[in-house]
Each structure stands twice: as C-alpha cells, then as structure tokens.
Design an enzyme around this catalytic site. Structure first.
Site, mmCIF file in Angstrom:
data_model
loop_
_atom_site.group_PDB
_atom_site.id
_atom_site.type_symbol
_atom_site.label_atom_id
_atom_site.label_comp_id
_atom_site.label_asym_id
_atom_site.label_seq_id
_atom_site.Cartn_x
_atom_site.Cartn_y
_atom_site.Cartn_z
ATOM 1 C CD GLU A 280 35.044 -13.778 46.808
ATOM 2 O OE1 GLU A 280 34.864 -12.646 46.943
ATOM 3 O OE2 GLU A 280 36.171 -14.226 46.029
ATOM 4 C CG HIS A 301 20.560 -27.546 22.253
ATOM 5 N ND1 HIS A 301 19.707 -28.297 21.629
ATOM 6 C CD2 HIS A 301 19.773 -26.399 22.428
ATOM 7 C CE1 HIS A 301 18.577 -27.792 21.062
ATOM 8 N NE2 HIS A 301 18.683 -26.254 21.791
ATOM 9 C CE LYS A 415 43.171 -12.035 47.226
ATOM 10 N NZ LYS A 415 42.882 -10.706 47.579
#
Ligand code: PA5
Length: 429
Positions: A280, A301, A415
């Site tokens: 951010e 893995h 938002k």
C-alpha cells in the site's frame, strides 16, 4: 549491540551497485522524514516517547478483559488488524493457549457470511469483549461486523454490555467516534498523525497483543531501540536505509517482485503485515515492487521450482530468527530403516537453519538476488525492533521511488465503488 543484522549475498547480476549514487537522495529523504511535522509520521518517534507509564491504561484495560472474558473479538481490516495478528501468531504457542493471555479472534476483515455465522456460534456460552478498530470509522467490512457484534453484545449482556465494547479510532473525527460518544463506549485513540498500516505500535496493535499475553513493554522497548539506532543518516550505519536502497537498486534493474521468505510458520502473518505495509505504501503511479511471501520449507515444494528456474522477475529477502523458543531432537533408532541416524544428534531447528543456508545458496546460484535479514531471537523485544525497522525502511523506499508512502488512493477507489454498487443494488432489491 545491533539487534538486527542485515547482510546481502550478491550474485553476478547484481555487482554494479554504486552506494555513493544513493548518498544524497537518502540524506535528503532522511531530513524530510526527520522534519515531517505536518505529515502522518507520528510513528517515527512514537516508540521513543512511550514508556511503561504511557502503556499503563492499555495494560489496565487488558487485565480487565483477561479477568472478565474468555475471548476478545477484534474487529478491523488492513492496518487495523494485521499487526496485532502478526505479533500474536509470531509470539504465542502453535497449539496451546498462551498462559498469560486469553483467546483473541479477528473479524471484520472479510465479508464471508459463513465466517460471521461461525464466529457468533462459537461465542455461545463464552464470556467476551469486543474491540472495534478503525481509523476512518466507516470502513464497510469492519462497520458491518461491528453492527452484528454490537447487537449480539446487547442480546447477551443487556445495557451492561456497553462496558464490554472498546472503540479504537481517530481522537477527533469519524462515525465510529460519534457512535462511541453517543452510546458511552470507552475509546482508545489512534493518533491523528499515524495512518493504518503504521499504527501497530499504538493502541491499535497494543491492546489485542497485551490481551493475548505478549509483553508489550518489551515489544515497545525493542521498537524504541530501533527508533534510536535507525536515526543514523549514513547508509553504512542505518540498516533500514540499506535495505531500502538495495531493493530500490534491484527494482531499477528490472526485478518486479520481492519475495519475503522465512522458515518458521509462526511468521506467516508477519509476512501478511509486511505485504500490506509495502504494497500500500509503494504501489502507486504504476510503480513499486510487488510484495509476495513464502513460508519454507512448505513452499519449497510448491513455489521453490519457480524461484529457482522460472522467469527472472524476483529477488528474495530471507527473514531469519537465529533463536526460537522451543526445539525437538531427532531420535536415534536401532533399526535405522529410514537411514536417518546420521541426523540423530541434531535438532529440528538446526536442520531448519541448514536448510535455509542450502536454499540461499541454491537460489543465488540460480541467479536470484538475495537479501538476508538476520534477527537474534524470536521474542517481543526483537519483533518490536523488526516492526520499526520495516516501517522506517518502507518510508525511505517509497520516497526513493518518488511515491508518497502514507496514502492509499487505490484502496479508497475500491471502497467508493463497492459502496456505490451496494446502494444501487439495495435500491433495486
Ligand atoms: O493502511 C491503511 O490506512 C489501510 O489499509 C487501513 O488500515 C484499512 O483500509 C482500514 O481502514 P480503517 O482503519 O479506516 O478502517
């Protein structure tokens, strides 16, 4: 003595770093940070000013919660929960309740109805407190969760329930502050000059961390030591600035992903917190390293193959704590049918360390630039030090990229869009 040793292994693709190229820009940014009174940089000197007297109200509240509840529900998203969860995971046992604390669970960081239903069901018959955390006071995820938990608290405790709700928010503004003042909920403050992802060392992180039984006095002592050590302007002496410089140099050489790698599963939420901090702060103006993380040896893995031989787009930052609290020895067996007796005088942690060294060597040979961050011990003091180290490095790093570290316009855009859509949908419903 330095608590955190930062070393770099440089492979062939990374021989041309001229540190002197960075001296003047790092110095200019250093002074900008030091003199940034009108910027959201309260976290820079916050730990220096903090002592056990300042922490007293939080410690007292934590004691009250531990005495009267079995569970603390923390409501928050992004910087309002990741820091607390990161320290909790790093410093409390894997499979048992921490002796000095109670269970702390997190809600309001997703919109899953299934998650919410199961949280509410899990609270039946348990005594609880709620700590809702939001700097803006109006984030969708946490506001919805708070609505549910407020109602449930009233159903369980009636009017007395308001004593069990603690609101952590901006001291001056926001819907949450208004609700707290109107309803008589107790409030803790997020200083106005500290933003979400830099707020872990304020009441945002400290109350849940204290409730789960981690020593916040030691955590803050570590952060204070880092705040003092990392006031150095010089690149040779300031390890946060060196880390910022190296990642910037790698970015300019075309690497686009920084992979934070560690070998202790307890650090997986430190990874998440770090991802948010750097992602951010830097991902703006079409610039920035993409912060990703791997937990080895599990991910050796899965993603190990890509790191070793895939597209050369990433560099790796190994985060290693030299001492962790518990260990287990490999048993000796007479049959030795698995052929592992050659390891029977070793412990898992020793083997884990060697596995880290082997991975560093293999990946460096594969052409992956490696940064190594070595921390003495996995305890509250050193985690406090590390948190501050990353925040300071992040601010320097973002400014080196010429982006502003303390806003998140892209998150605001999301938002806004989600609210618009929900209003549209609800009208049509
Ligand atoms: O770093 C930030 O500022 C954000 O990630 C916020 O922490 C996150 O969006 C939550 O915001 P708030 O604390 O206002 O609810």
């Amino acid at each position: 003595m330095t608590q955190l040793l930062l070393t770099t292994i440089i492979n062939e693709r990374f021989l041309n770093l001229d540190v002197s190229q960075y001296t003047s820009s790092v110095s200019a940014i250093h002074h900008r940070l030091e003199q940034s009174e009108n910027e959201p940089t309260g976290w820079l000197n916050g730990p220096i000013a903090m002592d056990s007297q300042n922490l007293y109200p939080i410690l007292t509240m934590a004691d009250e919660i531990k005495k009267n509840a079995e569970v603390l529900i923390v409501i928050g998203v992004g910087g309002s929960y990741l820091g607390a969860k990161a320290v909790q995971e790093a410093l409390t046992p894997y499979f048992q309740k921490n002796e000095d604390g109670i269970e702390v669970i997190y809600v309001g960081y997703n919109l899953s109805g299934s998650y919410m239903k199961q949280i509410i069901d899990s609270l039946q018959g348990k005594e609880f407190y709620v700590n809702v955390i939001s700097k803006s006071g109006s984030t969708m995820e946490s506001s919805l969760a708070f609505r549910v938990l407020r109602k449930y608290t009233v159903e369980r405790y009636g009017e007395e329930g308001k004593e069990r709700i603690i609101v952590t928010t901006d001291p001056e503004k926001g819907l949450l502050k208004e609700i707290a003042d109107t309803r008589g909920y107790r409030r803790l403050e997020i200083p106005s000059n500290i933003g979400g992802r830099y707020s872990i060392l304020t009441a945002v992180g400290l109350l849940p961390i204290a409730v789960v039984g981690v020593n916040i006095v030691e955590l803050m002592e570590g952060a204070k030591k880092a705040a003092l050590d990392l006031k150095e302007e010089s690149l040779e002496k300031n390890e946060a600035y060196r880390y910022a410089m190296i990642r910037h140099a790698l970015y300019t050489q075309g690497f686009r992903i920084e992979l934070l790698a560690s070998f202790e599963p307890a650090l997986s939420y430190i990874h998440e917190w770090w991802k948010q901090l750097f992602g951010e702060s830097e991902g703006k103006s079409r610039k920035g390293l993409f912060p990703a993380a791997v937990s080895y040896s599990a991910d050796l893995h899965s993603l190990g193959q890509f790191v070793q031989e895939g597209s050369p787009i990433l560099f790796e930052t190994f985060l290693h704590f030299k001492e962790v609290s518990k260990d287990y020895s490999i048993p000796y067996t007479i049959a030795n049918d698995d052929g592992l007796n050659y390891l029977s005088n070793r412990t898992f942690n020793e083997i884990n360390s060697i596995s880290k060294q082997g991975t560093v060597l293999a990946h460096a040979e594969g052409g992956v630039p490696i940064i190594q961050i070595e921390v003495e011990k996995l305890d509250a003091f050193h985690v406090g030090y590390l948190i501050y180290f990353f925040m300071k490095a992040c601010a320097m790093s973002a400014y080196l990229l010429e982006v502003y570290p303390f806003d998140q316009p892209g998150v605001e855009a999301y938002k806004k869009k989600i609210t618009e859509l929900l209003i549209e949908e609800s009208v049509a419903h």
